[in-house]
Design an enzyme around this catalytic site. Sequence first.
Site, PDB file in Angstrom:
ATOM      1  N   SER A  33      37.049  32.989  38.447  1.00 54.66           N
ATOM      2  CA  SER A  33      37.915  32.871  39.608  1.00 54.66           C
ATOM      3  C   SER A  33      39.260  33.557  39.398  1.00 54.66           C
ATOM      4  O   SER A  33      39.323  34.772  39.310  1.00 54.66           O
ATOM      5  CB  SER A  33      38.073  31.382  39.948  1.00 54.66           C
ATOM      6  OG  SER A  33      38.565  31.209  41.237  1.00 54.66           O
TER       7      SER A  33
ATOM      8  N   LYS B 165      32.718  34.183  39.757  1.00 53.92           N
ATOM      9  CA  LYS B 165      33.069  33.412  40.955  1.00 53.92           C
ATOM     10  C   LYS B 165      34.055  34.234  41.789  1.00 53.92           C
ATOM     11  O   LYS B 165      35.238  34.297  41.477  1.00 53.92           O
ATOM     12  CB  LYS B 165      33.682  32.056  40.604  1.00 53.92           C
ATOM     13  CG  LYS B 165      34.044  31.248  41.860  1.00 53.92           C
ATOM     14  CD  LYS B 165      34.653  29.908  41.517  1.00 53.92           C
ATOM     15  CE  LYS B 165      35.026  29.152  42.791  1.00 53.92           C
ATOM     16  NZ  LYS B 165      36.112  29.816  43.547  1.00 53.92           N
TER      17      LYS B 165
ATOM     18  N   ASP C  21      41.304  47.527  36.815  1.00 51.50           N
ATOM     19  CA  ASP C  21      41.282  48.570  37.846  1.00 51.50           C
ATOM     20  C   ASP C  21      42.567  49.390  37.857  1.00 51.50           C
ATOM     21  O   ASP C  21      42.550  50.597  38.142  1.00 51.50           O
ATOM     22  CB  ASP C  21      41.074  47.944  39.230  1.00 51.50           C
ATOM     23  CG  ASP C  21      39.617  47.587  39.494  1.00 51.50           C
ATOM     24  OD1 ASP C  21      38.776  47.816  38.608  1.00 51.50           O
ATOM     25  OD2 ASP C  21      39.324  47.070  40.592  1.00 51.50           O
TER      26      ASP C  21
END
Length: 436
Positions: free
Chosen positions: A297, A322, A308
């Site tokens: 999460s 999740k 990224d």
Amino acid sequence: MPRGVSYLIIGAVAGAALTGASHGVLRAATASSTSGVPLFTEVFDRVRSNYAEKPDDDKLVRGAIDGMLASLDPHSTYFDPKALQDFQTGMKGEEFGGLGLEVMMEDGLVKVVSPIDDTPAARAGLLSGDLITRIDETPVKGLTLKEAVDKMRGQAKSSVRLLVQRGVNKDVKEYTIVREIIHVQSVRSHVEGGDVGHIRITQFNQEAYDGLRKAFDHFRSDPGSAKLKSYILDLRNNPGGLLNQAVEITNAFVDGGEIVSTRGRNTDQQQSYSARPGVNLSQGKPLVVLINGGSASASEIVSGALQDLKRATLIGTRSFGKGSVQTILPLGDEGALKLTTARYYTPSGRSIQAKGIEPDVEVVENIPDDLKGKVSSLGEASLYGHLRNGPEEEKGSDAYVPPDKLKDTQLQAAISLLHGASPDSLRSPAATVTSQ
């Protein structure tokens, strides 16, 4: 509580469970024009009138709400006022008497998501993935999560016995644990190798960013900004927490760019969260993020964004997967719904729902023989009713962190990388992965 406060949580944490409802909730439902409501009302009335014994109306409503939300996904649930208060206590980092476990319900048993660092549960040896089948003399089957959590919580210095199943062979082990006052210290920090700042975040509660800021303040004096060369952000076995904390903590390592976006059915559920300039605390120093099968999460938001944005190298094993957002929807005096309202996406547009974050450098821990096959997290993709994410779903990975840091292969790999080792020299052979 304001409407629209978002929480990113793995399963249902301690205190989050269906325990109560009232006729007010039922009246609100039956006032709707939804086509299925008349059928529900008729069934409710027939049961009240014809069941062999006079049923408890509140219990009927609780069961109906429970079944409705359970049919959606593993993370949507109803909080009665007491459960909502317990949930808020956990997110605020307030104290409570208990064992120090993050838990969820799975197949009618209580599953350990993660033992919290330096708590009775962690010191006793409970592990991520353990299934609690009995609490003292009470079988867990038939209890709600809230009822099970209430039995594990209690006065400090009192004891509780837990019967636990572990691993694919369901090995049985009994623990007697003495409760303590639990105050979750979400951030711990120290220096590794003389020049690497190690920051361990156990969960993203309301104190997490302040704890991170204090860690940076400490490093400026010990060992000092000139001596400190790099950072390790350790998110292993961190089950998640608050969205705003994940965004703020990511921002502490970057100067700009999108951090995360959410997309749901409704326009107000489609939002983008970007870094603000001027709040980067890391001075651009090299960064490694540690993840494993217990990183979920909010941990995946942070690690996915830093990956990224090319800000960090990720070391460890695939995260939990999740990728959904739960929003707390107040119900006045009746408590609140914790409802899955959106999915989140990393800056490159990746949805990690039921897939997880792949590390840049896969490093597998050396698991003791007696724990092999017993410490793997099967991840979101293994949960019944999880939100689907196409045909290429991936299960989780091991969620074991050795208590001895000198035997912690992932931590030592991070230190070595920051001291100049090549990534290829640190990778584990794929054949050594033990997750099922």
